[in-house]
Write a protein that holds these residues in place. Structure first.
Motif, PDB file in Angstrom:
ATOM      1  N   TRP A  14      62.532  21.726 -42.193  1.00 42.35           N
ATOM      2  CA  TRP A  14      61.516  22.222 -41.292  1.00 42.35           C
ATOM      3  C   TRP A  14      61.504  23.462 -40.804  1.00 42.35           C
ATOM      4  CZ3 TRP A  14      61.623  24.773 -36.270  1.00 42.35           C
ATOM      5  CH2 TRP A  14      60.247  24.374 -35.373  1.00 42.35           C
ATOM      6  N   MET A  15      59.736  24.199 -41.066  1.00 41.85           N
ATOM      7  CA  MET A  15      59.899  25.185 -40.583  1.00 41.85           C
ATOM      8  C   MET A  15      58.474  25.271 -39.585  1.00 41.85           C
ATOM      9  SD  MET A  15      58.083  28.932 -42.814  1.00 41.85           S
ATOM     10  CE  MET A  15      59.522  29.256 -43.444  1.00 41.85           C
ATOM     11  N   GLY A  16      58.800  25.552 -37.914  1.00 38.66           N
ATOM     12  CA  GLY A  16      57.992  25.766 -36.632  1.00 38.66           C
ATOM     13  C   GLY A  16      57.677  27.371 -36.271  1.00 38.66           C
ATOM     14  N   PHE A  17      56.428  27.339 -36.390  1.00 45.58           N
ATOM     15  CA  PHE A  17      56.041  28.578 -36.107  1.00 45.58           C
ATOM     16  C   PHE A  17      55.584  28.933 -34.437  1.00 45.58           C
ATOM     17  CE2 PHE A  17      55.135  28.825 -40.730  1.00 45.58           C
ATOM     18  CZ  PHE A  17      54.815  29.998 -40.711  1.00 45.58           C
ATOM     19  N   GLN A  77      59.492  17.910 -49.429  1.00 45.03           N
ATOM     20  CA  GLN A  77      60.829  18.775 -49.470  1.00 45.03           C
ATOM     21  C   GLN A  77      60.894  19.582 -48.049  1.00 45.03           C
ATOM     22  OE1 GLN A  77      58.957  18.449 -52.949  1.00 45.03           O
ATOM     23  NE2 GLN A  77      60.183  16.438 -52.239  1.00 45.03           N
ATOM     24  N   VAL A  78      59.699  19.935 -47.753  1.00 51.24           N
ATOM     25  CA  VAL A  78      59.690  20.548 -46.638  1.00 51.24           C
ATOM     26  C   VAL A  78      58.205  20.430 -45.557  1.00 51.24           C
ATOM     27  CG1 VAL A  78      59.183  22.981 -45.307  1.00 51.24           C
ATOM     28  CG2 VAL A  78      60.249  22.261 -47.856  1.00 51.24           C
ATOM     29  N   VAL A  79      58.779  19.861 -44.141  1.00 51.21           N
ATOM     30  CA  VAL A  79      57.567  19.743 -43.398  1.00 51.21           C
ATOM     31  C   VAL A  79      57.366  20.990 -42.188  1.00 51.21           C
ATOM     32  CG1 VAL A  79      56.681  18.710 -41.039  1.00 51.21           C
ATOM     33  CG2 VAL A  79      58.138  17.521 -43.260  1.00 51.21           C
ATOM     34  N   ASP A 103      50.218  20.990 -48.377  1.00 47.81           N
ATOM     35  CA  ASP A 103      48.892  20.055 -47.746  1.00 47.81           C
ATOM     36  C   ASP A 103      49.108  19.655 -46.579  1.00 47.81           C
ATOM     37  OD1 ASP A 103      48.824  18.598 -50.909  1.00 47.81           O
ATOM     38  OD2 ASP A 103      50.189  17.067 -50.411  1.00 47.81           O
ATOM     39  N   THR A 104      48.081  19.664 -46.129  1.00 45.66           N
ATOM     40  CA  THR A 104      47.227  19.499 -44.583  1.00 45.66           C
ATOM     41  C   THR A 104      47.778  18.427 -44.335  1.00 45.66           C
ATOM     42  OG1 THR A 104      45.696  20.580 -44.508  1.00 45.66           O
ATOM     43  CG2 THR A 104      46.847  22.100 -44.885  1.00 45.66           C
ATOM     44  N   SER A 105      47.850  18.627 -42.944  1.00 44.33           N
ATOM     45  CA  SER A 105      47.721  17.466 -41.755  1.00 44.33           C
ATOM     46  C   SER A 105      47.060  17.498 -40.508  1.00 44.33           C
ATOM     47  CB  SER A 105      48.612  15.992 -42.201  1.00 44.33           C
ATOM     48  OG  SER A 105      47.769  15.053 -41.513  1.00 44.33           O
ATOM     49  N   SER A 106      45.943  17.327 -39.846  1.00 48.21           N
ATOM     50  CA  SER A 106      46.002  17.111 -38.693  1.00 48.21           C
ATOM     51  C   SER A 106      46.345  15.929 -37.362  1.00 48.21           C
ATOM     52  CB  SER A 106      44.446  18.072 -37.961  1.00 48.21           C
ATOM     53  OG  SER A 106      43.288  16.875 -38.672  1.00 48.21           O
ATOM     54  N   ASN A 107      46.440  15.026 -38.591  1.00 46.85           N
ATOM     55  CA  ASN A 107      46.463  13.519 -38.795  1.00 46.85           C
ATOM     56  C   ASN A 107      48.323  13.279 -38.235  1.00 46.85           C
ATOM     57  OD1 ASN A 107      46.788  10.225 -37.645  1.00 46.85           O
ATOM     58  ND2 ASN A 107      46.149   9.907 -39.716  1.00 46.85           N
ATOM     59  N   ALA A 130      52.044  21.179 -44.166  1.00 42.51           N
ATOM     60  CA  ALA A 130      52.145  21.480 -42.536  1.00 42.51           C
ATOM     61  C   ALA A 130      51.242  20.701 -42.037  1.00 42.51           C
ATOM     62  CB  ALA A 130      51.417  22.929 -42.539  1.00 42.51           C
ATOM     63  N   PHE A 131      51.814  20.109 -40.601  1.00 37.01           N
ATOM     64  CA  PHE A 131      50.808  19.413 -39.441  1.00 37.01           C
ATOM     65  C   PHE A 131      50.319  20.820 -38.384  1.00 37.01           C
ATOM     66  CE2 PHE A 131      53.350  15.881 -40.790  1.00 37.01           C
ATOM     67  CZ  PHE A 131      52.776  15.375 -40.965  1.00 37.01           C
ATOM     68  N   PHE A 132      48.949  20.776 -38.291  1.00 37.18           N
ATOM     69  CA  PHE A 132      48.865  21.183 -37.020  1.00 37.18           C
ATOM     70  C   PHE A 132      47.398  20.206 -36.202  1.00 37.18           C
ATOM     71  CE2 PHE A 132      45.440  21.525 -40.743  1.00 37.18           C
ATOM     72  CZ  PHE A 132      44.350  20.864 -40.355  1.00 37.18           C
ATOM     73  N   THR A 133      46.913  20.768 -35.010  1.00 33.83           N
ATOM     74  CA  THR A 133      46.605  20.776 -33.896  1.00 33.83           C
ATOM     75  C   THR A 133      45.332  21.381 -33.631  1.00 33.83           C
ATOM     76  OG1 THR A 133      47.870  19.166 -32.606  1.00 33.83           O
ATOM     77  CG2 THR A 133      46.132  20.040 -31.399  1.00 33.83           C
ATOM     78  N   ALA A 134      45.218  23.133 -33.437  1.00 31.76           N
ATOM     79  CA  ALA A 134      44.202  24.172 -33.789  1.00 31.76           C
ATOM     80  C   ALA A 134      42.664  23.644 -32.822  1.00 31.76           C
ATOM     81  CB  ALA A 134      43.530  23.778 -35.296  1.00 31.76           C
ATOM     82  N   LYS A 135      43.381  23.248 -32.077  1.00 28.82           N
ATOM     83  CA  LYS A 135      41.862  22.886 -30.583  1.00 28.82           C
ATOM     84  C   LYS A 135      42.353  23.692 -29.511  1.00 28.82           C
ATOM     85  CE  LYS A 135      41.634  18.163 -32.322  1.00 28.82           C
ATOM     86  NZ  LYS A 135      41.568  16.638 -32.051  1.00 28.82           N
TER      87      LYS A 135
END
Length: 281
Positions: free
Chosen positions: A116-119, A88-90, A71-75, A38-43
């Motif tokens: 991909w799953m997007g919120f 397998q999934v982003v 797993d997660t990544s803000s990078n 999961a990618f995120f910014t959260a800013k």
């Protein structure tokens, strides 16, 4: 002596059976596992940050229970071919990649059969803003919604209607159910006119009026509003949920609602995740 030999053979046989069962269970567990990042910014918006933090608490619990890794990544520089090949999934919990090379890597990943799953805010685009519509493939061809047009306010629950009961993400849902509180988006593109889009859930008319204002345009009284859909050309699922209610009015910034406090909605997300990881369209 013969009795000892027979006992020994019996013990060996039992050990072989146990080892075989262990190997079978281990193989089944290996087959059941899939990897999610999961990618995120959260800013930016506190409500979006609240959702990201909540998601990063909830998904690991679900991963342990349902046998996948999370797993997660803000990078966002990790959005490259070598890194994505491990998953397998982003998931995009909020925002989207901005750098051209990151966008190219994500499109290539999806074109090659990635999932991909997007919120919620992951689909947001508004020109002019900090997130302009400057990625035509993503907003028009992939998600299909175009740009943000308006939203309800404050975050409120809605009655959601299942539009497609044959899809793996929705087949275990009731025909209608009440969602967690959310800020609901409206888009510039009419998704019903896009032959590649399959709308899975929409806002049921019994929800109207939806929103509390105070501005009149923040309260919806009629209309058709898709909230979950997929694109037949890709293994993707967009979920409009992902905006928790925050006490902005009293300036306490207290969290007043949580997206994953809704078991029916959670079933949609988990079944959707399993479908994405299955590799089936």
């Amino acid at each position: 002596m013969k009795l000892e030999v027979r006992s020994w053979k019996t013990a060996v046989l039992l050990l072989s059976i146990c080892f075989g069962l262990f190997s079978t269970i281990q193989a089944q567990n290996q087959q059941a596992r899939f990897k999610v990042v999961a990618f995120f910014t959260a800013k930016n918006d506190k409500a979006h940050i609240s959702f990201v933090n909540e998601a990063n608490r909830w998904f690991p619990k679900m991963a342990e229970k349902h046998h996948f890794t999370y797993d997660t990544s803000s990078n966002w520089t990790n959005l490259n071919a070598a890194f994505l090949a491990n998953y397998q999934v982003v998931i995009f919990l909020d925002t989207r990649p901005e750098a051209p090379e990151q966008r190219a890597a994500f499109q290539q990943y999806m074109d090659k059969g990635g999932a991909w799953m997007g919120f919620h805010f992951a689909a947001f685009a508004l020109t002019p803003s900090a997130y302009p519509q400057n990625w035509d493939w993503y907003h028009n061809a992939f998600i299909g919604a175009g740009s943000y047009k308006s939203n309800t306010w404050r975050p409120t629950s809605a009655i959601l209607r299942v539009e497609n009961r044959n899809h793996p993400a929705t087949r275990h849902l009731p025909q209608t159910f009440r969602s967690a509180p959310n800020e609901w988006y409206r888009w510039t593109n009419d998704l019903t006119q896009n032959p590649n889009i399959r709308i899975l859930l929409s806002i049921d008319p019994s929800s109207f009026p939806l929103g509390t204002g105070p501005k009149p345009h923040e309260i919806w009284h009629e209309g058709y509003y898709p909230v979950v859909w997929t694109n037949k050309q890709y293994r993707m699922l967009y979920v409009n949920m992902g905006h928790n209610d925050i006490d902005y009015a009293n300036k306490t910034d207290k969290e007043l609602s949580f997206t994953f406090d809704n078991e029916t909605q959670n079933r949609l997300i988990l079944d959707g995740l399993r479908w994405l990881a299955s590799g089936k369209n």
